[in-house]
Scaffold this motif. Structure first.
Motif, mmCIF file in Angstrom:
data_model
loop_
_atom_site.group_PDB
_atom_site.id
_atom_site.type_symbol
_atom_site.label_atom_id
_atom_site.label_comp_id
_atom_site.label_asym_id
_atom_site.label_seq_id
_atom_site.Cartn_x
_atom_site.Cartn_y
_atom_site.Cartn_z
ATOM 1 N N ALA A 1 69.420 42.457 -76.963
ATOM 2 C CA ALA A 1 68.527 41.057 -75.483
ATOM 3 C C ALA A 1 67.854 42.275 -75.810
ATOM 4 C CB ALA A 1 68.861 40.911 -74.908
ATOM 5 N N LEU A 2 67.989 43.595 -75.452
ATOM 6 C CA LEU A 2 67.604 45.278 -74.876
ATOM 7 C C LEU A 2 66.600 45.881 -75.952
ATOM 8 C CD1 LEU A 2 66.861 47.249 -73.169
ATOM 9 C CD2 LEU A 2 68.836 48.390 -74.306
ATOM 10 N N LEU A 3 66.513 45.590 -77.285
ATOM 11 C CA LEU A 3 66.242 46.663 -78.834
ATOM 12 C C LEU A 3 65.263 45.499 -78.289
ATOM 13 C CD1 LEU A 3 69.021 47.531 -80.572
ATOM 14 C CD2 LEU A 3 67.491 49.129 -79.092
ATOM 15 N N GLU A 4 65.242 43.538 -78.752
ATOM 16 C CA GLU A 4 63.949 43.353 -79.144
ATOM 17 C C GLU A 4 63.230 42.514 -77.468
ATOM 18 O OE1 GLU A 4 63.255 41.166 -81.691
ATOM 19 O OE2 GLU A 4 65.607 40.409 -82.884
ATOM 20 N N LEU A 5 63.231 42.759 -76.524
ATOM 21 C CA LEU A 5 62.845 42.755 -75.961
ATOM 22 C C LEU A 5 61.696 43.978 -76.152
ATOM 23 C CD1 LEU A 5 63.604 41.493 -72.497
ATOM 24 C CD2 LEU A 5 61.899 40.810 -73.959
ATOM 25 N N LEU A 6 62.910 45.278 -75.962
ATOM 26 C CA LEU A 6 61.703 46.700 -75.622
ATOM 27 C C LEU A 6 60.418 47.087 -77.510
ATOM 28 C CD1 LEU A 6 64.266 49.369 -75.149
ATOM 29 C CD2 LEU A 6 62.306 48.681 -73.515
ATOM 30 N N TYR A 7 61.040 46.189 -78.398
ATOM 31 C CA TYR A 7 59.764 46.241 -79.418
ATOM 32 C C TYR A 7 58.996 44.870 -80.041
ATOM 33 C CZ TYR A 7 58.659 45.900 -84.425
ATOM 34 O OH TYR A 7 58.074 46.073 -85.589
ATOM 35 N N ALA A 8 59.532 43.727 -79.064
ATOM 36 C CA ALA A 8 58.354 42.639 -79.253
ATOM 37 C C ALA A 8 57.689 42.888 -77.840
ATOM 38 C CB ALA A 8 59.800 41.097 -78.760
ATOM 39 N N GLY B 1 57.201 45.515 -75.958
ATOM 40 C CA GLY B 1 56.279 47.024 -75.529
ATOM 41 C C GLY B 1 56.534 47.662 -74.229
ATOM 42 N N VAL B 2 57.066 46.405 -73.243
ATOM 43 C CA VAL B 2 57.140 47.511 -71.783
ATOM 44 C C VAL B 2 57.949 48.659 -71.790
ATOM 45 C CG1 VAL B 2 57.019 45.088 -71.097
ATOM 46 C CG2 VAL B 2 59.541 45.696 -71.749
ATOM 47 N N ARG B 3 58.200 49.682 -71.130
ATOM 48 C CA ARG B 3 58.702 51.112 -70.188
ATOM 49 C C ARG B 3 60.343 50.704 -70.176
ATOM 50 N NH1 ARG B 3 53.595 50.771 -68.003
ATOM 51 N NH2 ARG B 3 52.096 51.694 -68.222
ATOM 52 N N VAL B 4 61.156 51.379 -70.378
ATOM 53 C CA VAL B 4 62.474 51.243 -69.818
ATOM 54 C C VAL B 4 62.854 50.588 -68.826
ATOM 55 C CG1 VAL B 4 62.747 53.655 -69.150
ATOM 56 C CG2 VAL B 4 64.599 51.887 -70.839
ATOM 57 N N ARG C 1 61.146 31.463 -70.707
ATOM 58 C CA ARG C 1 61.732 31.193 -71.435
ATOM 59 C C ARG C 1 60.543 29.631 -71.937
ATOM 60 N NH1 ARG C 1 68.130 30.564 -71.312
ATOM 61 N NH2 ARG C 1 67.335 30.367 -73.291
ATOM 62 N N THR C 2 60.446 28.999 -71.494
ATOM 63 C CA THR C 2 59.145 28.113 -72.108
ATOM 64 C C THR C 2 58.137 28.710 -72.556
ATOM 65 O OG1 THR C 2 59.673 26.225 -70.316
ATOM 66 C CG2 THR C 2 57.761 25.985 -71.413
ATOM 67 N N SER C 3 57.219 29.398 -72.371
ATOM 68 C CA SER C 3 55.978 29.969 -72.709
ATOM 69 C C SER C 3 56.789 30.991 -73.228
ATOM 70 C CB SER C 3 55.081 30.233 -71.391
ATOM 71 O OG SER C 3 55.691 31.084 -70.359
ATOM 72 N N ARG C 4 58.086 32.069 -73.402
ATOM 73 C CA ARG C 4 58.614 32.986 -73.591
ATOM 74 C C ARG C 4 57.373 34.322 -73.620
ATOM 75 N NH1 ARG C 4 58.386 30.482 -78.718
ATOM 76 N NH2 ARG C 4 57.038 32.113 -80.164
ATOM 77 N N THR C 5 58.039 34.559 -71.886
ATOM 78 C CA THR C 5 57.120 35.499 -71.295
ATOM 79 C C THR C 5 57.828 35.604 -70.573
ATOM 80 O OG1 THR C 5 56.448 34.324 -69.375
ATOM 81 C CG2 THR C 5 54.598 34.149 -71.830
ATOM 82 N N LEU C 6 57.387 37.619 -70.073
ATOM 83 C CA LEU C 6 58.189 38.231 -69.256
ATOM 84 C C LEU C 6 57.273 38.710 -68.079
ATOM 85 C CD1 LEU C 6 60.800 39.055 -68.344
ATOM 86 C CD2 LEU C 6 60.763 40.825 -70.044
ATOM 87 N N ARG C 7 58.055 39.383 -66.902
ATOM 88 C CA ARG C 7 56.441 39.379 -65.570
ATOM 89 C C ARG C 7 57.015 40.814 -65.324
ATOM 90 N NH1 ARG C 7 57.068 38.128 -59.944
ATOM 91 N NH2 ARG C 7 58.418 36.871 -59.983
ATOM 92 N N VAL C 8 56.740 41.571 -65.685
ATOM 93 C CA VAL C 8 57.877 43.209 -65.472
ATOM 94 C C VAL C 8 56.485 43.609 -64.615
ATOM 95 C CG1 VAL C 8 57.907 43.951 -67.176
ATOM 96 C CG2 VAL C 8 56.233 44.225 -66.525
ATOM 97 N N LEU C 9 57.349 45.273 -63.179
ATOM 98 C CA LEU C 9 56.271 45.553 -62.531
ATOM 99 C C LEU C 9 56.012 47.045 -63.144
ATOM 100 C CD1 LEU C 9 55.530 45.505 -59.611
ATOM 101 C CD2 LEU C 9 57.642 46.503 -58.916
ATOM 102 N N GLY C 10 54.154 47.395 -63.137
ATOM 103 C CA GLY C 10 54.776 48.708 -64.160
ATOM 104 C C GLY C 10 54.124 49.461 -63.207
ATOM 105 N N LYS C 11 53.472 50.336 -63.849
ATOM 106 C CA LYS C 11 53.501 52.141 -62.838
ATOM 107 C C LYS C 11 52.420 51.206 -61.403
ATOM 108 C CE LYS C 11 53.739 55.118 -66.335
ATOM 109 N NZ LYS C 11 53.153 56.671 -66.942
ATOM 110 N N GLY C 12 52.917 52.213 -60.848
ATOM 111 C CA GLY C 12 51.370 51.825 -59.316
ATOM 112 C C GLY C 12 51.639 50.253 -58.490
ATOM 113 N N GLY C 13 53.236 49.445 -58.948
ATOM 114 C CA GLY C 13 53.063 48.302 -58.669
ATOM 115 C C GLY C 13 52.580 47.151 -58.815
ATOM 116 N N LYS C 14 52.200 47.667 -60.275
ATOM 117 C CA LYS C 14 51.180 46.299 -61.141
ATOM 118 C C LYS C 14 51.730 45.407 -61.544
ATOM 119 C CE LYS C 14 46.658 48.868 -61.264
ATOM 120 N NZ LYS C 14 45.609 49.859 -61.569
#
Length: 314
Positions: A154-161, A163-166, A179-192
């Motif tokens: 799951a880790l490898l597939e998510l990173l490659y699919a 492009g998120v940072r580790v 899972r319905t829309s196949r999206t993931l919400r992440v917290l990036g640099k600067g809290g964005k």
């Protein structure tokens, strides 16, 4: 989805009280007001602490352009690379600018500090067939439903699919996944925050992980993390990096890359497939297009295809 920052209030014991207090206030400014990443805060804290040890008389008011230049020159003489010197200069310019704005310095000496520019080089990138081989091998390893192997897939597939940072994928919670829309919400640099998309293979890997792998590793006190470590805690980015390095090392002819290499591969393969550069910028969470241009490149084969299709005399 909250910030998951560490406590940076560990000022060096060898700094005098007044300088240590200035450093502590600066760290709080970077962390809570500027929203800098934990990695950046740690690096800037170390750089500024190194500078403050050279301030004459332990008086911040004595910090001038000469002190800054002497400090950088000593680092250069000690063998510091161009990229290290550039980062140190950026750190102290940020510090002196903040110190001047807050009345701690009468002027901003860092405003006149020059430093060498870091050489920008592109990291090695997996070919598309190598990325496919990587995922096939990880999928085969997870065939026995071992929870750690399912997590690694799951880790490898998510990173490659995506492009998120580790740090972004390790910081994500189960509720951040739609899972319905196949999206993931992440917290990036600067809290964005941003939302990234993934395809069917990543969704299948996540489905197996959430149904079989995660329940096997979870404990009553486990956090709501999307990815868990072997002991039930949030997956440590250091472990995630090792997982990627070890998995890629098993692919014949593949370059030695970690999670950032998968991020670069994702962006490159998207561009090779015809994606717009600005869409890739949004996916990666880059503030400026120039940053995306640094971490992605269009292969010669792709350029030839575009040229053959677009140029009247191709």
């Amino acid at each position: 989805m909250g910030t998951r920052r560490s406590d940076h209030r560990d000022t060096p014991a060898d700094l005098p009280g007044r300088l240590a207090a200035h450093l502590e206030a600066f760290v709080v400014h970077l962390d809570r007001e500027r929203g800098r990443s934990e990695h950046t805060v740690r690096a800037y804290r170390g750089d500024v602490a190194s500078l403050l040890r050279t301030v004459p008389g332990d008086d911040l008011a004595a910090l001038d352009l000469g002190v800054l230049r002497a400090w950088l020159a000593a680092a250069h003489a000690g063998g510091a690379s161009r990229s290290t010197l550039a980062r140190r200069a950026a750190a102290v310019r940020t510090f002196t600018g903040w110190a001047h704005r807050t009345g701690r310095l009468p002027t901003d000496p860092g405003d006149r500090l020059d430093s060498p520019r870091a050489r920008r080089t592109l990291p090695a990138v997996l070919r598309a067939d190598q990325a496919a081989e990587l995922m096939d091998a990880a999928s085969s390893g997870a065939a026995e439903e071992d929870p750690v192997a399912l997590r690694d897939l799951a880790l490898l597939e998510l990173l490659y699919a995506t492009g998120v940072r580790v740090a972004e994928v390790c910081g994500a919670d189960v509720d951040d996944l739609d899972r319905t829309s196949r999206t993931l919400r992440v917290l990036g640099k600067g809290g964005k925050e941003r939302v990234v998309v993934h395809g069917v293979p990543a969704e299948r890997a996540l489905e197996r992980w959430l149904a079989v792998g995660r329940p096997a590793l979870a404990r009553p006190d486990s956090p709501p993390a999307l990815l868990l470590g072997a002991r039930g805690g949030r997956l440590d980015p250091r472990i995630a990096r090792k997982v990627v390095h070890d998995a890629v090392a098993a692919v014949p002819g593949a370059p030695d890359i970690g999670p950032h290499g998968l991020r670069h591969a994702a962006a490159t393969h998207l561009l090779d497939g015809g994606a717009d550069l600005r869409h890739v910028q949004e996916l990666l969470g880059h503030a400026t297009l120039s940053t995306t241009q640094l971490y992605t490149h269009v292969t010669v084969d792709r350029l030839k295809v575009v040229h053959d299709q677009a140029h009247p005399r191709a």
